[in-house]
Motif scaffolding. Structure first.
Motif, PDB file in Angstrom:
ATOM      1  N   ASP A 307      18.349 -23.963   0.362  1.00 41.60           N
ATOM      2  CA  ASP A 307      18.545 -25.367  -0.025  1.00 41.60           C
ATOM      3  C   ASP A 307      17.935 -25.647  -1.393  1.00 41.60           C
ATOM      4  OD1 ASP A 307      19.885 -25.918   2.314  1.00 41.60           O
ATOM      5  OD2 ASP A 307      18.156 -26.812   3.339  1.00 41.60           O
ATOM      6  N   LEU A 308      16.789 -25.035  -1.684  1.00 40.99           N
ATOM      7  CA  LEU A 308      16.167 -25.206  -2.994  1.00 40.99           C
ATOM      8  C   LEU A 308      17.054 -24.625  -4.093  1.00 40.99           C
ATOM      9  CD1 LEU A 308      12.425 -24.347  -2.220  1.00 40.99           C
ATOM     10  CD2 LEU A 308      13.446 -26.611  -2.570  1.00 40.99           C
ATOM     11  N   LEU A 309      17.709 -23.507  -3.793  1.00 34.64           N
ATOM     12  CA  LEU A 309      18.642 -22.922  -4.762  1.00 34.64           C
ATOM     13  C   LEU A 309      19.846 -23.834  -4.950  1.00 34.64           C
ATOM     14  CD1 LEU A 309      19.504 -20.543  -6.564  1.00 34.64           C
ATOM     15  CD2 LEU A 309      20.575 -19.526  -4.539  1.00 34.64           C
ATOM     16  N   ARG A 319      25.200 -14.946 -10.129  1.00 36.20           N
ATOM     17  CA  ARG A 319      24.508 -13.689  -9.816  1.00 36.20           C
ATOM     18  C   ARG A 319      23.085 -14.021  -9.375  1.00 36.20           C
ATOM     19  NH1 ARG A 319      25.360  -8.395 -10.103  1.00 36.20           N
ATOM     20  NH2 ARG A 319      23.715  -6.913 -10.656  1.00 36.20           N
ATOM     21  N   VAL A 320      22.747 -13.605  -8.155  1.00 37.25           N
ATOM     22  CA  VAL A 320      21.450 -13.934  -7.567  1.00 37.25           C
ATOM     23  C   VAL A 320      20.723 -12.645  -7.204  1.00 37.25           C
ATOM     24  CG1 VAL A 320      20.223 -15.135  -5.719  1.00 37.25           C
ATOM     25  CG2 VAL A 320      22.343 -16.102  -6.650  1.00 37.25           C
ATOM     26  N   ALA A 321      19.527 -12.482  -7.753  1.00 38.80           N
ATOM     27  CA  ALA A 321      18.693 -11.316  -7.436  1.00 38.80           C
ATOM     28  C   ALA A 321      17.795 -11.643  -6.251  1.00 38.80           C
ATOM     29  CB  ALA A 321      17.848 -10.934  -8.640  1.00 38.80           C
ATOM     30  N   VAL A 322      17.783 -10.773  -5.272  1.00 34.64           N
ATOM     31  CA  VAL A 322      16.869 -10.897  -4.140  1.00 34.64           C
ATOM     32  C   VAL A 322      15.805  -9.824  -4.306  1.00 34.64           C
ATOM     33  CG1 VAL A 322      16.593 -10.794  -1.641  1.00 34.64           C
ATOM     34  CG2 VAL A 322      18.657 -11.830  -2.630  1.00 34.64           C
ATOM     35  N   LEU A 323      14.587 -10.252  -4.587  1.00 37.90           N
ATOM     36  CA  LEU A 323      13.494  -9.327  -4.839  1.00 37.90           C
ATOM     37  C   LEU A 323      12.685  -9.131  -3.568  1.00 37.90           C
ATOM     38  CD1 LEU A 323      12.222 -10.611  -8.311  1.00 37.90           C
ATOM     39  CD2 LEU A 323      13.973  -8.881  -7.812  1.00 37.90           C
ATOM     40  N   ALA A 384      20.847 -12.236 -14.261  1.00 35.43           N
ATOM     41  CA  ALA A 384      20.835 -12.994 -13.005  1.00 35.43           C
ATOM     42  C   ALA A 384      20.671 -14.476 -13.309  1.00 35.43           C
ATOM     43  CB  ALA A 384      19.697 -12.520 -12.111  1.00 35.43           C
ATOM     44  N   ASP A 385      21.367 -15.307 -12.547  1.00 41.57           N
ATOM     45  CA  ASP A 385      21.222 -16.750 -12.693  1.00 41.57           C
ATOM     46  C   ASP A 385      20.009 -17.254 -11.925  1.00 41.57           C
ATOM     47  OD1 ASP A 385      23.761 -17.516 -14.185  1.00 41.57           O
ATOM     48  OD2 ASP A 385      24.575 -16.367 -12.506  1.00 41.57           O
ATOM     49  N   ALA A 386      19.665 -16.541 -10.864  1.00 37.94           N
ATOM     50  CA  ALA A 386      18.512 -16.940 -10.057  1.00 37.94           C
ATOM     51  C   ALA A 386      17.895 -15.706  -9.419  1.00 37.94           C
ATOM     52  CB  ALA A 386      18.927 -17.932  -8.976  1.00 37.94           C
ATOM     53  N   ALA A 387      16.606 -15.815  -9.107  1.00 37.55           N
ATOM     54  CA  ALA A 387      15.899 -14.765  -8.379  1.00 37.55           C
ATOM     55  C   ALA A 387      15.207 -15.400  -7.185  1.00 37.55           C
ATOM     56  CB  ALA A 387      14.878 -14.071  -9.271  1.00 37.55           C
ATOM     57  N   LEU A 388      15.419 -14.806  -6.016  1.00 41.40           N
ATOM     58  CA  LEU A 388      14.754 -15.250  -4.801  1.00 41.40           C
ATOM     59  C   LEU A 388      13.750 -14.176  -4.398  1.00 41.40           C
ATOM     60  CD1 LEU A 388      17.778 -16.576  -2.679  1.00 41.40           C
ATOM     61  CD2 LEU A 388      16.466 -17.747  -4.457  1.00 41.40           C
ATOM     62  N   PHE A 403      11.653 -11.885 -16.932  1.00 36.62           N
ATOM     63  CA  PHE A 403      12.441 -13.069 -16.593  1.00 36.62           C
ATOM     64  C   PHE A 403      13.283 -13.562 -17.778  1.00 36.62           C
ATOM     65  CE2 PHE A 403       8.917 -13.537 -13.431  1.00 36.62           C
ATOM     66  CZ  PHE A 403       9.694 -13.414 -12.289  1.00 36.62           C
ATOM     67  N   ASP A 404      12.912 -13.148 -18.980  1.00 35.59           N
ATOM     68  CA  ASP A 404      13.665 -13.580 -20.167  1.00 35.59           C
ATOM     69  C   ASP A 404      15.073 -13.006 -20.181  1.00 35.59           C
ATOM     70  OD1 ASP A 404      11.420 -14.940 -20.995  1.00 35.59           O
ATOM     71  OD2 ASP A 404      10.699 -13.309 -22.276  1.00 35.59           O
ATOM     72  N   GLU A 405      15.302 -11.952 -19.413  1.00 36.01           N
ATOM     73  CA  GLU A 405      16.626 -11.322 -19.368  1.00 36.01           C
ATOM     74  C   GLU A 405      17.582 -12.054 -18.425  1.00 36.01           C
ATOM     75  OE1 GLU A 405      17.334  -8.854 -21.459  1.00 36.01           O
ATOM     76  OE2 GLU A 405      15.263  -9.159 -22.168  1.00 36.01           O
ATOM     77  N   MET A 406      17.087 -13.068 -17.725  1.00 38.12           N
ATOM     78  CA  MET A 406      17.939 -13.847 -16.835  1.00 38.12           C
ATOM     79  C   MET A 406      18.781 -14.833 -17.640  1.00 38.12           C
ATOM     80  SD  MET A 406      15.239 -14.697 -13.753  1.00 38.12           S
ATOM     81  CE  MET A 406      16.495 -15.482 -12.729  1.00 38.12           C
ATOM     82  N   ARG A 407      19.846 -15.325 -17.009  1.00 38.60           N
ATOM     83  CA  ARG A 407      20.676 -16.339 -17.666  1.00 38.60           C
ATOM     84  C   ARG A 407      20.085 -17.731 -17.477  1.00 38.60           C
ATOM     85  NH1 ARG A 407      25.795 -13.202 -16.498  1.00 38.60           N
ATOM     86  NH2 ARG A 407      25.749 -14.043 -14.390  1.00 38.60           N
ATOM     87  N   GLU A 408      20.002 -18.177 -16.228  1.00 36.29           N
ATOM     88  CA  GLU A 408      19.525 -19.545 -16.004  1.00 36.29           C
ATOM     89  C   GLU A 408      18.048 -19.605 -15.619  1.00 36.29           C
ATOM     90  OE1 GLU A 408      21.981 -22.411 -14.163  1.00 36.29           O
ATOM     91  OE2 GLU A 408      23.795 -21.199 -14.315  1.00 36.29           O
ATOM     92  N   ARG A 409      17.446 -18.461 -15.380  1.00 35.55           N
ATOM     93  CA  ARG A 409      15.998 -18.360 -15.169  1.00 35.55           C
ATOM     94  C   ARG A 409      15.478 -19.267 -14.044  1.00 35.55           C
ATOM     95  NH1 ARG A 409      13.887 -17.987 -21.469  1.00 35.55           N
ATOM     96  NH2 ARG A 409      15.354 -16.363 -22.104  1.00 35.55           N
ATOM     97  N   VAL A 410      16.227 -19.301 -12.956  1.00 38.97           N
ATOM     98  CA  VAL A 410      15.787 -20.024 -11.768  1.00 38.97           C
ATOM     99  C   VAL A 410      15.077 -19.036 -10.849  1.00 38.97           C
ATOM    100  CG1 VAL A 410      16.536 -21.251  -9.689  1.00 38.97           C
ATOM    101  CG2 VAL A 410      17.647 -21.714 -11.901  1.00 38.97           C
TER     102      VAL A 410
END
Length: 430
Positions: A307-309, A319-323, A384-388, A403-410
């Motif tokens: 929901d936060l995303l 594109r969403v990264a799951v770490l 990645a647009d977001a990382a969870l 994190f600078d390599e992300m697009r939207e840095r969420v």
């Protein structure tokens, strides 16, 4: 003493290697020939810190493995360390335990001297006395209490620290009904008691020992869920939940352990054990409302994260990264990992998912073969647009310029491990 361990999973392999470390002669019995070969070659079949070293040290000397139950005949006691997975209703599946008890009984029919059979697997109260014992009696033609004894010795091993937990226990629980069984258990555990500095040894009945394991895990799971519930409330008021939970943890009646709020609990024990004791209680007509609430809170945490995303953007096409893919750091186990519902819902929402974990990637690949997997956290973040953040591996705390390599840095942090920094749209789950 000479010990046989039936089963070579997380518990069986750890117990066997640790008993060998304590000076016992140990044989693992398992139907999986690959696991047997691995142990005999000095390689642990699972990822567990410290286990490789023990297996390598003792294999070929005080530790060996075989597929042949006849190895039991040359031992004084047998530990049953087999899986008890959940049925659809949450109750435990005793299929492997029943089969092993029958095979063990058939083998013990040829043994003339005394033998102790110890349940190590997590089973609901009365299982050892009413299921395991009678199965062995039927298959062996021998009688519990006369020709052999049964006992219960629950394990309290945390994946990622299992070796440390075995060799340095908070307590040792021994369940039996005869002095002869307790005498044998005392002899088995004497080296551990001495090495660990005389931890409390609880001697009780088999059913009480079985229940102690469930009560232990149910309490800890409920404590985590209560911490998450409180942290969720804190978030609604803009209150720093870490400061609140740290403060209440200073109360000796509460304690600081298991107050780390976040994405919730998973793994091979808490989900299965809470489901099993809930199902067992319901089978006797009792509704365990607090335990069910603990499960409900845990199940809702991944949804809160998604929901936060969704507050930022529709994940469709993003594109969403799951770490973090393992259920906790220090293990490659993905059973009931909180990353699984995250990935499942992201895929269903049309997201382009990339996963990363230091050790659990291949296990998750079997579960989700069609998503992308990165070789490092840095690679996962590229474009990645977001990382969870789903698992609190230490390396995620060190991420910075990556994190600078992300697009939207969420960044939505489910474990509150990433450091908030300028340029990130960062929010912790709690």
């Amino acid at each position: 003493m000479k010990l046989s361990i039936i089963g070579s999973g997380y518990v069986g392999t750890t117990v066997a290697a640790c008993f060998a470390e304590l000076g016992h002669d140990v044989v693992n019995v398992d139907i999986d020939e690959d696991i047997v070969r691995s142990i005999n070659a000095g390689n642990a079949p699972i990822h567990e810190p410290g286990l490789d070293e023990l297996v390598e040290t003792h294999a070929g000397d005080r530790l060996r493995a075989t597929t042949d139950y006849e190895a039991v005949l040359d031992t004084d006691a047998t530990f049953l360390a087999l899986p008890t997975p959940s049925n659809e209703d949450g109750s435990i599946d005793l299929g492997a335990m029943k089969a092993a008890a029958a095979s063990l009984g058939e083998t013990l029919a040829a043994k003339d001297d005394y033998h102790l059979v110890v349940t190590k697997s997590t089973v609901v109260p009365t299982t050892t006395a009413e299921v395991i014992g009678p199965r062995i009696e039927e298959a062996s033609g021998k009688t519990v209490g006369d020709d052999f004894d049964i006992a219960m010795n629950p394990e309290f091993l945390r994946e990622g620290t299992a070796v440390e937990d075995f060799l340095g226990p908070d307590k040792i629980v021994l369940g039996a009904s005869t002095e002869r069984a307790f005498d044998c258990l005392d002899e088995i555990f004497a080296p551990l008691v001495e090495r660990a500095g005389n931890p409390p040894v609880v001697k009780t009945g088999t059913s009480e020992a079985e229940m102690i394991k469930y009560a232990n895990n149910a309490f800890l799971a409920s404590k985590i869920s209560l911490a998450n519930d409180l942290a969720n409330i804190c978030k609604e008021f803009g209150v720093d939940s870490t400061e609140v939970l740290d403060a209440i943890g200073l109360d000796s009646r509460i304690g600081s352990s298991f107050l780390g709020a976040g994405l919730g609990w998973g793994g091979s024990c808490f989900p299965k054990d809470t489901a099993a004791i809930i199902a067992a209680a319901r089978s006797r007509g009792y509704e365990p409302r607090v335990l069910q609430a603990a499960v409900d809170v845990n199940d809702e945490q991944p949804t809160r994260m998604l929901d936060l995303l969704a507050d930022r953007f529709d994940p469709d096409g993003k594109r969403v990264a799951v770490l973090g893919l393992s259920f906790k750091p220090g293990t490659d186990d993905i059973r009931e990992s909180r990353a699984i519902p995250l990935i499942q819902n992201l895929v269903e929402a049309g997201a382009d998912v990339v996963g990363y974990d230091p050790v659990a990637t291949e296990n998750m690949r079997e579960h989700f073969p069609d998503i992308d997997y990165a070789s490092s956290a840095a690679d996962a973040l590229v474009d990645a647009d977001a990382a969870l953040v789903a698992t609190d591996w230490d390396e995620f705390a060190a991420l910075d310029s990556e994190f600078d390599e992300m697009r939207e840095r969420v960044v939505i942090d489910g474990r509150r491990i990433v450091t908030r920094r300028d340029g990130l749209d960062y929010e912790s789950l709690v």
